[in-house]
Design a protein around this motif. Structure first.
Motif, short mmCIF file in Angstrom:
data_model
loop_
_atom_site.label_atom_id
_atom_site.label_comp_id
_atom_site.label_asym_id
_atom_site.label_seq_id
_atom_site.Cartn_x
_atom_site.Cartn_y
_atom_site.Cartn_z
N ARG A 14 -18.73 25.98 -24.28
CA ARG A 14 -17.77 26.24 -23.20
C ARG A 14 -16.35 26.42 -23.72
O ARG A 14 -15.47 26.84 -22.96
CB ARG A 14 -17.78 25.11 -22.18
N ARG A 15 -16.09 26.15 -25.00
CA ARG A 15 -14.73 26.27 -25.55
C ARG A 15 -14.75 27.38 -26.59
O ARG A 15 -15.41 27.26 -27.63
CB ARG A 15 -14.31 24.94 -26.19
N LEU A 46 -8.60 28.71 -32.41
CA LEU A 46 -9.74 28.85 -33.31
C LEU A 46 -10.16 27.49 -33.87
O LEU A 46 -11.36 27.21 -34.01
CB LEU A 46 -9.39 29.82 -34.45
N GLU A 47 -9.18 26.65 -34.18
CA GLU A 47 -9.48 25.35 -34.77
C GLU A 47 -10.31 24.47 -33.81
O GLU A 47 -11.09 23.64 -34.26
CB GLU A 47 -8.18 24.63 -35.13
N ILE A 51 -16.69 32.22 -30.80
CA ILE A 51 -15.69 33.29 -30.70
C ILE A 51 -16.20 34.35 -29.73
O ILE A 51 -17.35 34.77 -29.81
CB ILE A 51 -15.45 33.95 -32.07
N VAL A 52 -15.31 34.80 -28.85
CA VAL A 52 -15.58 35.98 -28.04
C VAL A 52 -14.66 37.08 -28.54
O VAL A 52 -13.44 36.96 -28.48
CB VAL A 52 -15.32 35.72 -26.54
N LYS A 60 -16.75 27.13 -40.29
CA LYS A 60 -17.01 26.22 -39.17
C LYS A 60 -18.38 26.49 -38.54
O LYS A 60 -18.81 25.73 -37.66
CB LYS A 60 -15.92 26.40 -38.10
N GLY A 61 -19.05 27.56 -38.98
CA GLY A 61 -20.37 27.88 -38.46
C GLY A 61 -20.33 28.46 -37.05
O GLY A 61 -21.30 28.33 -36.30
#
Length: 288
Positions: A98-99, A129-130, A135-136, A161-162
């Motif tokens: 969700r983030r 990003l952190e 990612i979208v 970060k995978g």
């Protein structure tokens, strides 16, 4: 072997439905091609259905809102299906968490508005990003100047970060008038080259075709013709779906087909297609 045709009307009676690409076929990002619009209108007047199928990362209502400016009339189409529509389904169903970090221009913000069928889903939160779970990517931040290489550092961090990257537009490039710009697909491809994982939902991948069939309530056995200028999106998608196709040579590949954008040189076309290892059913300079 691909056969060059002069007009859609010559083969139209063989088909019930068109899955027609927008950018490069119906318009050039600035204005519609009158002959293309007329061809779609004629197909519909003959009883056929037209689904405008685009790899735009924005939901269909946002794309339709631009038709007045571009000159695409309502009687040239029955429905619009976008890569953004198909990718939204994946996002709100939880494919990334969700983030998410949004890599893309602000004009694509509507991608994060929950469609009607997901109104009760937990909201999607855009974060740094952190702090992101995924990612979208809807395109570069600045389409006028940015290239995939500009995001190397951020994408390498994401890889470490995978994080999975949801690509809302698998196109690599499009032509805005006379200017060529990078799309989300180019960034997603670059992320894979760096060792990351990208998820695709637009052409040539199955979700967008499944969505189009549902939207049009197509019966089994409907005779569908795919029209597009993207050899690795429109035509590869048609092959994957087992559908006939018309390759519009006067779009992205215009510079490789000779001096007359309306009429590709047969020898150049054949050699070019052999290099791509794809064989569309038909070819045409511009949709007409």
């Amino acid at each position: 072997m691909t056969r060059i045709i002069n007009a859609l009307a010559g083969i139209a009676p063989n088909y019930d439905v068109l899955f027609c690409d927008l950018w490069g076929c119906v318009h050039n990002g600035i204005q519609a091609y009158p002959a293309a619009v007329a061809a779609l209108q004629e197909f519909r007047h003959g009883g056929g259905q037209v689904c405008l199928m685009t790899n735009a990362p924005r939901p269909a209502p946002e794309v339709i809102a631009s038709f007045g400016r571009l000159g695409v009339p309502d009687d040239a189409w029955d429905d619009v299906v976008t890569s953004g529509d198909a990718a939204q389904d994946a996002l709100f169903s939880g494919a990334l968490g969700r983030r998410v970090w949004h890599l893309g221009p602000s004009k694509d913000d509507s991608f994060f508005d929950a469609p009607a069928e997901w109104r009760d889903a937990a909201p999607i939160e855009r974060v740094s990003l952190e702090d992101a779970e995924g990612i979208v990517c809807t395109g570069p931040f600045d389409e006028a100047t940015d290239t995939p290489e500009d995001y190397r550092g951020q994408l390498m961090l994401a890889r470490e970060k995978g994080l999975k990257l949801l690509c809302a537009n698998p196109d690599l490039v499009v032509d805005l008038g006379e200017r060529r710009i990078y799309c989300a697909g180019a960034i997603a491809e670059f992320y894979q080259e760096l060792g990351g994982e990208s998820l695709y939902f637009g052409k040539p991948h199955p979700p967008i075709y499944d969505l189009a069939r549902r939207r049009l309530n197509l019966r089994d056995g409907a005779r569908i013709l795919v029209i597009g200028d993207g050899i690795n999106t429109d035509i590869r998608g048609a092959v994957g779906e087992g559908l006939d196709s018309v390759f519009i040579t006067g779009g992205l590949a215009a510079g490789d087909m000779g001096g007359d954008v309306e009429n590709p040189e047969p020898g150049l076309l054949e050699e070019w297609l052999q290099q791509k290892l794809l064989d569309p059913t038909w070819a045409m300079g511009r949709l007409r």
